[in-house]
Write a protein that holds these residues in place. Structure first.
Motif, PDB file in Angstrom:
ATOM      1  N   ARG A  16       0.855  -1.191   0.000  1.00  0.00           N
ATOM      2  CA  ARG A  16       0.000   0.000   0.000  1.00  0.00           C
ATOM      3  C   ARG A  16       0.887   1.236   0.000  1.00  0.00           C
ATOM      4  NH1 ARG A  16      -1.388   4.012   3.221  1.00  0.00           N
ATOM      5  NH2 ARG A  16      -3.573   4.655   3.451  1.00  0.00           N
ATOM      6  N   HIS A  19      -8.807   7.103   0.693  1.00  0.00           N
ATOM      7  CA  HIS A  19      -7.554   7.343   1.431  1.00  0.00           C
ATOM      8  C   HIS A  19      -6.432   7.891   0.572  1.00  0.00           C
ATOM      9  CE1 HIS A  19      -9.710   3.811   3.100  1.00  0.00           C
ATOM     10  NE2 HIS A  19      -9.620   4.516   4.184  1.00  0.00           N
ATOM     11  N   SER A  40      -4.533   6.096  -1.546  1.00  0.00           N
ATOM     12  CA  SER A  40      -3.410   5.166  -1.522  1.00  0.00           C
ATOM     13  C   SER A  40      -3.535   4.226  -2.713  1.00  0.00           C
ATOM     14  CB  SER A  40      -3.402   4.368  -0.222  1.00  0.00           C
ATOM     15  OG  SER A  40      -4.613   3.668  -0.064  1.00  0.00           O
ATOM     16  N   ARG A  64       3.387  -0.153   3.077  1.00  0.00           N
ATOM     17  CA  ARG A  64       3.069  -1.173   4.073  1.00  0.00           C
ATOM     18  C   ARG A  64       2.511  -2.373   3.330  1.00  0.00           C
ATOM     19  NH1 ARG A  64       0.346   3.368   6.920  1.00  0.00           N
ATOM     20  NH2 ARG A  64      -1.696   2.497   6.472  1.00  0.00           N
ATOM     21  N   LYS A  85      -0.021  -5.258   2.727  1.00  0.00           N
ATOM     22  CA  LYS A  85      -1.428  -5.476   3.079  1.00  0.00           C
ATOM     23  C   LYS A  85      -1.577  -6.689   4.001  1.00  0.00           C
ATOM     24  CE  LYS A  85      -5.906  -6.771   1.288  1.00  0.00           C
ATOM     25  NZ  LYS A  85      -6.464  -6.409   2.601  1.00  0.00           N
ATOM     26  N   LYS A 105       2.553  -6.299  11.424  1.00  0.00           N
ATOM     27  CA  LYS A 105       2.491  -5.870  10.027  1.00  0.00           C
ATOM     28  C   LYS A 105       3.892  -5.687   9.452  1.00  0.00           C
ATOM     29  CE  LYS A 105      -0.621  -3.170   8.413  1.00  0.00           C
ATOM     30  NZ  LYS A 105      -1.392  -4.107   7.587  1.00  0.00           N
ATOM     31  N   THR A 139       4.089  -0.136  16.197  1.00  0.00           N
ATOM     32  CA  THR A 139       2.676   0.171  16.406  1.00  0.00           C
ATOM     33  C   THR A 139       2.094   0.761  15.122  1.00  0.00           C
ATOM     34  OG1 THR A 139       3.156   2.425  17.103  1.00  0.00           O
ATOM     35  CG2 THR A 139       3.132   0.727  18.823  1.00  0.00           C
ATOM     36  N   LYS A 140       0.773   0.852  15.080  1.00  0.00           N
ATOM     37  CA  LYS A 140       0.110   1.477  13.926  1.00  0.00           C
ATOM     38  C   LYS A 140       0.599   2.918  13.754  1.00  0.00           C
ATOM     39  CE  LYS A 140      -2.815  -1.814  12.693  1.00  0.00           C
ATOM     40  NZ  LYS A 140      -3.920  -2.184  13.569  1.00  0.00           N
ATOM     41  N   GLN A 141       0.819   3.569  14.882  1.00  0.00           N
ATOM     42  CA  GLN A 141       1.283   4.953  14.820  1.00  0.00           C
ATOM     43  C   GLN A 141       2.654   5.028  14.146  1.00  0.00           C
ATOM     44  OE1 GLN A 141      -0.296   3.432  17.293  1.00  0.00           O
ATOM     45  NE2 GLN A 141      -1.176   4.845  18.801  1.00  0.00           N
ATOM     46  N   LYS A 188       2.531   4.373  10.323  1.00  0.00           N
ATOM     47  CA  LYS A 188       1.753   5.335   9.536  1.00  0.00           C
ATOM     48  C   LYS A 188       2.562   5.988   8.420  1.00  0.00           C
ATOM     49  CE  LYS A 188      -0.688   9.554  10.556  1.00  0.00           C
ATOM     50  NZ  LYS A 188      -1.016  10.478  11.647  1.00  0.00           N
ATOM     51  N   TYR A 225      -4.178  10.934  19.640  1.00  0.00           N
ATOM     52  CA  TYR A 225      -4.842   9.628  19.729  1.00  0.00           C
ATOM     53  C   TYR A 225      -5.866   9.586  20.870  1.00  0.00           C
ATOM     54  CZ  TYR A 225      -1.342   8.413  16.339  1.00  0.00           C
ATOM     55  OH  TYR A 225      -0.583   8.395  15.201  1.00  0.00           O
ATOM     56  N   ASP A 254      -6.002  -2.314   7.048  1.00  0.00           N
ATOM     57  CA  ASP A 254      -4.808  -1.732   6.429  1.00  0.00           C
ATOM     58  C   ASP A 254      -4.797  -0.213   6.483  1.00  0.00           C
ATOM     59  OD1 ASP A 254      -3.289  -4.047   5.414  1.00  0.00           O
ATOM     60  OD2 ASP A 254      -5.161  -4.431   4.369  1.00  0.00           O
ATOM     61  N   GLU A 255      -5.942   0.373   6.774  1.00  0.00           N
ATOM     62  CA  GLU A 255      -6.033   1.829   6.826  1.00  0.00           C
ATOM     63  C   GLU A 255      -5.987   2.353   8.253  1.00  0.00           C
ATOM     64  OE1 GLU A 255      -5.688   3.416   4.197  1.00  0.00           O
ATOM     65  OE2 GLU A 255      -6.092   1.886   2.702  1.00  0.00           O
ATOM     66  N   HIS A 256      -5.830   1.488   9.230  1.00  0.00           N
ATOM     67  CA  HIS A 256      -5.788   1.937  10.622  1.00  0.00           C
ATOM     68  C   HIS A 256      -4.477   2.672  10.910  1.00  0.00           C
ATOM     69  CE1 HIS A 256      -8.769  -1.390  12.114  1.00  0.00           C
ATOM     70  NE2 HIS A 256      -9.242  -0.678  11.122  1.00  0.00           N
ATOM     71  N   THR A 257      -4.587   3.725  11.699  1.00  0.00           N
ATOM     72  CA  THR A 257      -3.369   4.422  12.125  1.00  0.00           C
ATOM     73  C   THR A 257      -3.294   4.513  13.647  1.00  0.00           C
ATOM     74  OG1 THR A 257      -4.422   6.590  11.956  1.00  0.00           O
ATOM     75  CG2 THR A 257      -3.253   5.805  10.019  1.00  0.00           C
ATOM     76  N   ASP A 258      -4.217   3.832  14.331  1.00  0.00           N
ATOM     77  CA  ASP A 258      -4.200   3.819  15.795  1.00  0.00           C
ATOM     78  C   ASP A 258      -4.265   2.366  16.262  1.00  0.00           C
ATOM     79  OD1 ASP A 258      -4.529   4.183  18.511  1.00  0.00           O
ATOM     80  OD2 ASP A 258      -6.083   5.712  18.308  1.00  0.00           O
ATOM     81  N   ASN A 259      -3.425   2.015  17.221  1.00  0.00           N
ATOM     82  CA  ASN A 259      -3.421   0.638  17.741  1.00  0.00           C
ATOM     83  C   ASN A 259      -4.704   0.301  18.498  1.00  0.00           C
ATOM     84  OD1 ASN A 259      -1.005  -0.254  16.743  1.00  0.00           O
ATOM     85  ND2 ASN A 259      -0.285  -0.989  18.723  1.00  0.00           N
ATOM     86  N   ARG A 307     -14.000   8.550   8.276  1.00  0.00           N
ATOM     87  CA  ARG A 307     -13.066   9.672   8.275  1.00  0.00           C
ATOM     88  C   ARG A 307     -12.384   9.749   6.908  1.00  0.00           C
ATOM     89  NH1 ARG A 307     -10.156   6.125   7.225  1.00  0.00           N
ATOM     90  NH2 ARG A 307      -8.462   5.075   8.337  1.00  0.00           N
ATOM     91  N   ARG A 308     -12.224  10.962   6.479  1.00  0.00           N
ATOM     92  CA  ARG A 308     -11.488  11.174   5.232  1.00  0.00           C
ATOM     93  C   ARG A 308     -10.381  12.179   5.519  1.00  0.00           C
ATOM     94  NH1 ARG A 308     -14.537  11.735  -0.430  1.00  0.00           N
ATOM     95  NH2 ARG A 308     -15.239   9.721   0.319  1.00  0.00           N
ATOM     96  N   TRP A 309      -9.151  11.728   5.329  1.00  0.00           N
ATOM     97  CA  TRP A 309      -8.001  12.537   5.721  1.00  0.00           C
ATOM     98  C   TRP A 309      -7.924  13.842   4.952  1.00  0.00           C
ATOM     99  CZ3 TRP A 309      -6.252  11.059  10.121  1.00  0.00           C
ATOM    100  CH2 TRP A 309      -6.219   9.703  10.464  1.00  0.00           C
TER     101      TRP A 309
END
Lengths: 252, 72
Positions: free
Chosen positions: A48, A62, A64, A168, A170, A222, A245-247, A250, B21, B40-45, B56-58
């Motif tokens: 992605r 998004h 992407s 990233r 998928k 991931k 982490t997801k953060q 990102k 967050y 795959d679009e998550h940005t928060d754990n 949400r749309r960035w």
């Protein structure tokens, strides 16, 4: 048998199937069709690639692009037919899908494609620029509905994947851990690579961990595509190498 | 709603940007329309977070909520 890079963009909308899922389905269909001919099956990870978020870019969800590489005995027309049929069938009605297909054995200027991909992360590009680049570099670039704006992301995704430093992977890696993060797995880098098929474990600072280094894994694991490798990204937390982490993921 | 979002035309802009967050999670807990997006679009754990929501749309500095909040 030839190797192809395929990228799609702008296929989804809120509450519709995601572009990544559509890319994965196309990869599976191509692999199945190729396996019928040759007995081989070799799809690789879908990556992605995040493009610029800007008010002038009419992305559906998004912004992407999703890219994958495949070795196939199918010819170009068979590959494109499978891609287009699936794109038309699965894309959201409001979407503006684009499809890019590159024969990796053909002659092209990789620097031009990478440059376009990297620029698309920081500035607004036009369809005309995308088509001009595609023509010059032998990328088959086509639009399949709506405004066709997705061609920009599709060829940008090809360039970013070629850069070996973006995206990233998928999905997530299942090693039996609970995905809510309530338990931990401890294993060496060597064991992790053997169990997952990934190519490396790389820190957020860019250092490649040694086979004997120990990992602490929890939650959703991931992978990213960096240093031309499908890798687990880790950071040092209180002396332990933990999956990112997801953060932290990102920005990849 | 207005604790976390500012109205912009017919949409709502999250007040706290792309990396607060705690606020994104608190807003999601309070939201009856939260719908989890593709993983795959998550940005928060933390799963239930506006940053992981389908609606949400960035935007360059934050995100718009695309759920119809007319009833709120």
């Amino acid at each position: 048998m030839k190797t192809w890079l395929i990228c799609i963009d702008d296929t989804d909308d809120i509450c519709t199937k995601g572009t990544g899922e559509i890319a994965e389905e196309i990869a599976t269909k191509l692999a199945a069709a190729s396996a019928e001919n040759t007995g081989l099956r070799s799809t690789r990870y879908v990556t992605r690639h995040q493009l610029l978020v800007h008010p002038d870019i009419p992305y559906t969800s998004h912004n992407s692009a999703m890219c994958f590489q495949i070795d196939s005995s199918l010819d170009f027309f068979q590959i494109k037919d499978i891609c287009v049929t699936h794109l038309k069938q699965e894309s959201a009605t409001i979407a503006d899908p684009g499809l890019a297909i590159l024969d990796l054995e053909a002659e092209f200027d990789i620097r031009k494609l990478i440059e376009f991909g990297q620029q698309t992360k920081i500035e607004v590009k036009t369809k005309q620029q995308a088509y001009e680049l595609a023509k010059a570099q032998g990328v088959d670039l086509t639009e399949h509905g709506g405004t066709g704006q997705g061609v920009i992301g599709a060829i940008a995704g090809i360039g970013l994947r070629l850069s070996g430093q973006d995206g990233r992977v998928k999905g997530h890696i299942k090693l039996g851990q609970k995905t809510d993060g309530s338990d931990e797995l401890l294993m060496s880098v060597e064991q992790f690579i053997a169990q997952t098929g990934l190519q490396a474990v790389i820190t957020t600072e860019g250092e490649i961990l040694a086979p004997h280094d120990q990992l602490t894994l929890k939650g959703k694991i991931k992978a990213v595509y960096i240093q031309f490798q499908f890798a687990l990204l880790v950071s040092n937390e209180s002396g332990c190498w933990c999956n990112a982490t997801k953060q932290q993921l990102k920005s990849y | 709603m207005q604790q976390w979002f500012t109205q912009q035309s017919h949409l709502w802009l999250f007040k706290f940007g792309v990396e607060d967050y705690l606020q994104a999670r608190t807003a999601a807990i309070d939201c009856q329309d939260f719908l989890v997006d593709d993983e795959d679009e998550h940005t928060d754990n933390t799963l239930k977070s506006c940053y992981n929501c389908m609606y949400r749309r960035w935007q360059p500095e934050s995100f718009h909520c695309h759920k119809n909040h007319a009833s709120k």
